[in-house]
Design a protein around this motif. Structure first.
Motif, short mmCIF file in Angstrom:
data_model
loop_
_atom_site.label_atom_id
_atom_site.label_comp_id
_atom_site.label_asym_id
_atom_site.label_seq_id
_atom_site.Cartn_x
_atom_site.Cartn_y
_atom_site.Cartn_z
N UNK A 3 30.23 8.13 -56.00
CA UNK A 3 31.37 8.95 -56.48
C UNK A 3 32.55 8.78 -55.46
N UNK A 4 32.51 7.71 -54.56
CA UNK A 4 33.68 7.70 -53.81
C UNK A 4 34.87 6.84 -54.54
N UNK A 5 36.00 7.38 -54.38
CA UNK A 5 37.20 6.94 -54.88
C UNK A 5 38.04 5.96 -54.00
N UNK A 6 37.90 6.47 -52.93
CA UNK A 6 38.84 5.51 -51.84
C UNK A 6 38.17 5.97 -50.27
N UNK A 7 38.23 4.85 -49.49
CA UNK A 7 37.84 5.05 -48.30
C UNK A 7 39.05 5.05 -47.25
N UNK A 38 41.12 15.23 -39.97
CA UNK A 38 41.57 15.89 -38.58
C UNK A 38 40.31 15.03 -37.49
N UNK A 39 39.35 14.49 -37.92
CA UNK A 39 38.39 13.62 -37.02
C UNK A 39 38.31 12.35 -37.06
N UNK A 40 39.62 11.78 -37.98
CA UNK A 40 39.47 10.50 -38.37
C UNK A 40 38.92 9.94 -39.65
N UNK A 41 38.40 8.81 -39.71
CA UNK A 41 38.13 8.41 -41.05
C UNK A 41 37.48 9.51 -41.98
N UNK A 42 37.92 9.43 -43.43
CA UNK A 42 37.52 10.22 -44.58
C UNK A 42 37.49 9.58 -45.71
N UNK A 43 36.82 10.03 -46.51
CA UNK A 43 36.59 9.48 -47.93
C UNK A 43 36.91 10.63 -49.01
#
Length: 111
Positions: A30-34, A39-44
């Motif tokens: 279900x990930x569309x984009x990485x 606020x804590x850095x990397x998000x999906x």
């Protein structure tokens, strides 16, 4: 209101859960984009997320423009794990509407 039951996910690949209590939240498919930051850095950016409660809407100015978002909290432990996009004011950002951001730092692989 009644009882709320958690949804348990199955996936041939990864299942993402809350880092604090390991409640299932989303699957890798279900990930569309990485390519997002929180606020804590990397998000999906996810199409679907389960076992969360959405809080009240707020307008926020983000790096990609103004959005109406709702923080999402884990149903198992009430920790904030990301947010849901309700509205994007910029036309080019409207693909995010109804989608969810989960912050990688707040997730754990449960499978």
């Amino acid at each position: 209101m009644g009882l709320t039951y958690n949804t348990y996910l199955s996936s041939p690949s990864r299942i993402y859960g809350c880092k604090k209590c390991k409640t299932h939240l989303a699957i890798n498919e279900d990930i569309i984009s990485r390519a997002f930051r929180g606020q804590h850095g990397k998000a999906y950016l996810f199409e679907n997320v389960v076992n969360v409660t959405t809080l009240s809407p707020q307008d926020r100015n983000m790096t990609t423009g103004r959005h109406t978002v709702r923080d999402i909290v884990c149903r198992g432990c009430n920790e904030t794990v990301g947010w849901k996009y309700d509205r994007a004011y910029e036309t080019r950002e409207q693909y995010k509407e109804g989608k969810f951001i989960l912050e990688a730092e707040l997730l754990v692989n449960v499978k």
